[in-house]
Design a protein around this motif. Sequence first.
Motif, PDB file in Angstrom:
ATOM      1  N   VAL A 125       0.852  -1.180   0.000  1.00  0.00           N
ATOM      2  CA  VAL A 125       0.000   0.000   0.000  1.00  0.00           C
ATOM      3  C   VAL A 125       0.895   1.240   0.000  1.00  0.00           C
ATOM      4  N   ALA A 126       0.614   2.207  -0.886  1.00  0.00           N
ATOM      5  CA  ALA A 126       1.378   3.449  -0.885  1.00  0.00           C
ATOM      6  C   ALA A 126       1.077   4.182   0.410  1.00  0.00           C
ATOM      7  N   PRO A 127       1.988   4.939   0.975  1.00  0.00           N
ATOM      8  CA  PRO A 127       3.340   5.215   0.506  1.00  0.00           C
ATOM      9  C   PRO A 127       4.402   4.218   1.009  1.00  0.00           C
ATOM     10  N   MET A 128       3.995   3.039   1.453  1.00  0.00           N
ATOM     11  CA  MET A 128       4.990   2.075   1.957  1.00  0.00           C
ATOM     12  C   MET A 128       5.343   1.056   0.870  1.00  0.00           C
ATOM     13  N   HIS A 129       5.053   1.372  -0.370  1.00  0.00           N
ATOM     14  CA  HIS A 129       5.165   0.379  -1.439  1.00  0.00           C
ATOM     15  C   HIS A 129       6.549   0.359  -2.084  1.00  0.00           C
ATOM     16  N   THR A 130       7.475   1.196  -1.618  1.00  0.00           N
ATOM     17  CA  THR A 130       8.687   1.470  -2.418  1.00  0.00           C
ATOM     18  C   THR A 130       9.536   0.237  -2.699  1.00  0.00           C
ATOM     19  N   TRP A 131       9.435  -0.802  -1.867  1.00  0.00           N
ATOM     20  CA  TRP A 131      10.229  -2.005  -2.122  1.00  0.00           C
ATOM     21  C   TRP A 131       9.659  -2.828  -3.262  1.00  0.00           C
ATOM     22  N   LEU A 132       8.356  -2.643  -3.503  1.00  0.00           N
ATOM     23  CA  LEU A 132       7.610  -3.588  -4.322  1.00  0.00           C
ATOM     24  C   LEU A 132       8.038  -3.620  -5.793  1.00  0.00           C
ATOM     25  N   PRO A 133       8.122  -2.474  -6.459  1.00  0.00           N
ATOM     26  CA  PRO A 133       8.485  -2.550  -7.883  1.00  0.00           C
ATOM     27  C   PRO A 133       9.852  -3.200  -8.099  1.00  0.00           C
ATOM     28  N   ASP A 134      10.779  -2.954  -7.188  1.00  0.00           N
ATOM     29  CA  ASP A 134      12.117  -3.540  -7.346  1.00  0.00           C
ATOM     30  C   ASP A 134      12.079  -5.046  -7.155  1.00  0.00           C
ATOM     31  N   ALA A 135      11.493  -5.466  -6.031  1.00  0.00           N
ATOM     32  CA  ALA A 135      11.487  -6.894  -5.722  1.00  0.00           C
ATOM     33  C   ALA A 135      10.696  -7.670  -6.771  1.00  0.00           C
ATOM     34  N   HIS A 136       9.538  -7.137  -7.164  1.00  0.00           N
ATOM     35  CA  HIS A 136       8.710  -7.869  -8.123  1.00  0.00           C
ATOM     36  C   HIS A 136       9.344  -7.926  -9.502  1.00  0.00           C
ATOM     37  N   LEU A 157       3.988  -4.121 -14.400  1.00  0.00           N
ATOM     38  CA  LEU A 157       3.072  -5.041 -13.724  1.00  0.00           C
ATOM     39  C   LEU A 157       3.123  -4.843 -12.216  1.00  0.00           C
ATOM     40  N   ALA A 158       4.336  -4.557 -11.697  1.00  0.00           N
ATOM     41  CA  ALA A 158       4.469  -4.355 -10.255  1.00  0.00           C
ATOM     42  C   ALA A 158       3.683  -3.131  -9.813  1.00  0.00           C
ATOM     43  N   TYR A 159       3.786  -2.034 -10.561  1.00  0.00           N
ATOM     44  CA  TYR A 159       3.019  -0.842 -10.181  1.00  0.00           C
ATOM     45  C   TYR A 159       1.535  -1.091 -10.306  1.00  0.00           C
ATOM     46  N   SER A 160       1.170  -1.919 -11.282  1.00  0.00           N
ATOM     47  CA  SER A 160      -0.242  -2.241 -11.408  1.00  0.00           C
ATOM     48  C   SER A 160      -0.730  -2.998 -10.170  1.00  0.00           C
ATOM     49  N   SER A 161       0.175  -3.788  -9.540  1.00  0.00           N
ATOM     50  CA  SER A 161      -0.221  -4.457  -8.298  1.00  0.00           C
ATOM     51  C   SER A 161      -0.531  -3.438  -7.217  1.00  0.00           C
ATOM     52  N   VAL A 162       0.289  -2.370  -7.126  1.00  0.00           N
ATOM     53  CA  VAL A 162       0.009  -1.316  -6.144  1.00  0.00           C
ATOM     54  C   VAL A 162      -1.385  -0.747  -6.407  1.00  0.00           C
ATOM     55  N   GLU A 163      -1.683  -0.535  -7.687  1.00  0.00           N
ATOM     56  CA  GLU A 163      -2.990   0.015  -8.038  1.00  0.00           C
ATOM     57  C   GLU A 163      -4.112  -0.911  -7.553  1.00  0.00           C
ATOM     58  N   HIS A 164      -3.948  -2.223  -7.818  1.00  0.00           N
ATOM     59  CA  HIS A 164      -5.053  -3.122  -7.495  1.00  0.00           C
ATOM     60  C   HIS A 164      -5.203  -3.348  -5.996  1.00  0.00           C
ATOM     61  N   VAL A 165      -4.090  -3.343  -5.260  1.00  0.00           N
ATOM     62  CA  VAL A 165      -4.218  -3.391  -3.804  1.00  0.00           C
ATOM     63  C   VAL A 165      -4.963  -2.147  -3.340  1.00  0.00           C
ATOM     64  N   GLY A 166      -4.653  -1.005  -3.985  1.00  0.00           N
ATOM     65  CA  GLY A 166      -5.368   0.232  -3.668  1.00  0.00           C
ATOM     66  C   GLY A 166      -6.861   0.079  -3.914  1.00  0.00           C
ATOM     67  N   ILE A 167      -7.217  -0.512  -5.051  1.00  0.00           N
ATOM     68  CA  ILE A 167      -8.643  -0.683  -5.373  1.00  0.00           C
ATOM     69  C   ILE A 167      -9.316  -1.549  -4.303  1.00  0.00           C
ATOM     70  N   ALA A 168      -8.626  -2.631  -3.906  1.00  0.00           N
ATOM     71  CA  ALA A 168      -9.197  -3.497  -2.872  1.00  0.00           C
ATOM     72  C   ALA A 168      -9.394  -2.721  -1.572  1.00  0.00           C
TER      73      ALA A 168
END
Lengths: 213, 477
Positions: free
Chosen positions: B216-227, B295-306
Amino acid sequence: MTAATSLLSFAGLVVTLAIVWRQSWPGRLRLFAFQSLLLAVLAATLGVLAGRPRLVLLGLVFLVIKVVVIPRVLYRIGSGMPVRPVAPGKSSGITLLVAGVLIVVAYAVMLPLRTVTALPTAGAIPLAFAMALIGLFLCVTGRDALGHILGFLVFENGIFGLALLATYGLPGIVEAGVFLDVLIIVLIMEGVVGQVRREHESIDEPKLRELRG
Amino acid sequence: MMLVLLLAVPLVGAGGLAVARGAWLGRLHGLVATLTLTASLAVTVTVYRARDVTALDGFLRADALSAWMVALIGLVAVLAALEAPRYVTTAVAPRFYALFHLFVFTMLLAVTTDDVGFMWVAIEGTTLASVFLVNFERTRASLEASYKYLLICSVGIAVAFLGTVLVYFANVQLFGDEEYALRWTTLLRLAPGLAPQVVQLAFVFLVVGYGTKAGVAPMHTWLPDAHSEAPAPVSALMSGVLLAVGVYAILRFKPVVDLAAGPAFTSRILLGLGLLSMAVAALFLWAPTNFKRMLAYSSVEHVGIACVGLGFGGPWGIAGALLHIANHALAKSTLFLLAGRIRAAYGSADITAVRGLLHPLPRTGGAFLAAMVALMGLPPFGLFTSEVLIFGAGFAKGAIVEAALGLVLLLVAFGGLLRSTQAMLYGVPTGPAPAAASGAWPVAPVTLALLLLILTGVAWPPGLGDALEQLAAIVGP
């Protein structure tokens, strides 16, 4: 009980501020070990005063892991590094000022706890939380991998202190998990930092900037 | 008993894979994945038929919410496991397979334990099990990604620990020492009496902490790199179900906080963070250079939608959010697996390197197109349905401004995704033709996932409606 726990927590916070202030790596590491020792004593003291032998054991485990094992591992990671960070950093004055502000913030945030509890340790809770906040601040602003890890460990110490003061220890399995995690994280960090250093010849954070956007 | 078996399969399997050698390795890996799926489905069916399943004196407990997650983990794990052999060389295979199943085990444990303290331990375990998998290719970028992942998620999980401590504190304050004070069932029973301010403070820490894991933003910064740096099967697991496990942890505490302090508080926080995540992701989706990062940023988006759906609340909002998590898990894990193949074929993950994908790789390209259409939320796929449910719940609740803002952000993200997909699928190929496509059967699992998405989109299988109702009742109000 109030006097003892408050005094130990206050001492822990002062050591945290000293970590913020010190620049030399071995010095900061010694301060961290000392802070961990204070927390181990805090656990044992609570155990004796509140009649909970399990907390004394907890203090012993904490002593072994955070006063002996982790500082050793960190010392090994840090050996061969310049004693002080090469890159010019923020002045200690500013960071100390921020740390001071964080202490005030900690008192403000922990206000709801103090209104609902009659625990003799309640007065010390904000002190431990301030320790955690300052650790987080150190972790975020750390100039190299060692700075991050140290900040993280101070943060963990603060949370451990808070857990002790607020609840006299959590159910055993959770505590075991906490210790194991911290230990494993530090060991993994050792591996990661080792690999970074082999490949980058340095663990300065600015060089780790490949992934952005 | 069933739950013990569910957990024992991947755990014992991981142990066996660590020591297995030669031809046995691949077979054992497939067997463990299949058994995990079988056990997951068995648990899910039992729970939806006969309500909760417990084991080990209530320490393990699966209700409808757990079962939902268990089924998802089982499905995505099999999808990812089928692709895994493409990415490992024999020298490192035992370690990879062992960690893979250990990772699955920690996620299953996190969603089936009734003890929120132990759930915390299990979620921390997911980080430890997956950090080596992220750095599996041992490049500079993957090393940096795993470092960031470990550090940020460790801090996040420590914040979640603080939240757990405060929940325990509120609990112990009122009722003295209870042996099971951190059991979720106990918390829920005692929730109405807990001090509201303390529980609210705890929830803030829990959302920040588990939200870090959930991306979840703004704690998502690790996600695009790891994914983007992890091997494709690992990305699929992380994006598909690890993020969902993070959301699950927040969901366990939401009803407790709602009972203690009223639902408005959690709803506001989740709505705000959800919209922020959507906004951050929508912006980045317009400027991706690397399709795995996209695709990783899109995951942030969809977690946001949820999260937005959970924020709107009500049976529709919550059912929509959980259905959305499931749909996203299927679509995104499929896409990551396909992205891995495209990357292998072109030798690069740059969007600019891939042009006219449909010509050299018709099957992979076609599946990629279909999965992207699903991800963008177009009918007939399930994400369309769950988004309609979520935003419909928002309008029905009277949160017109938030729902409208969410729809605008959805459109912005849609445009960004469409632009990059179009660039990859069509256009004139620039470089040399990529390596020849593989046979037809590897497309089968991907096709299966897409068919499931069509099912959740246009023709709900019998039982899905009931299941969603049960979920909404647990997470409510």
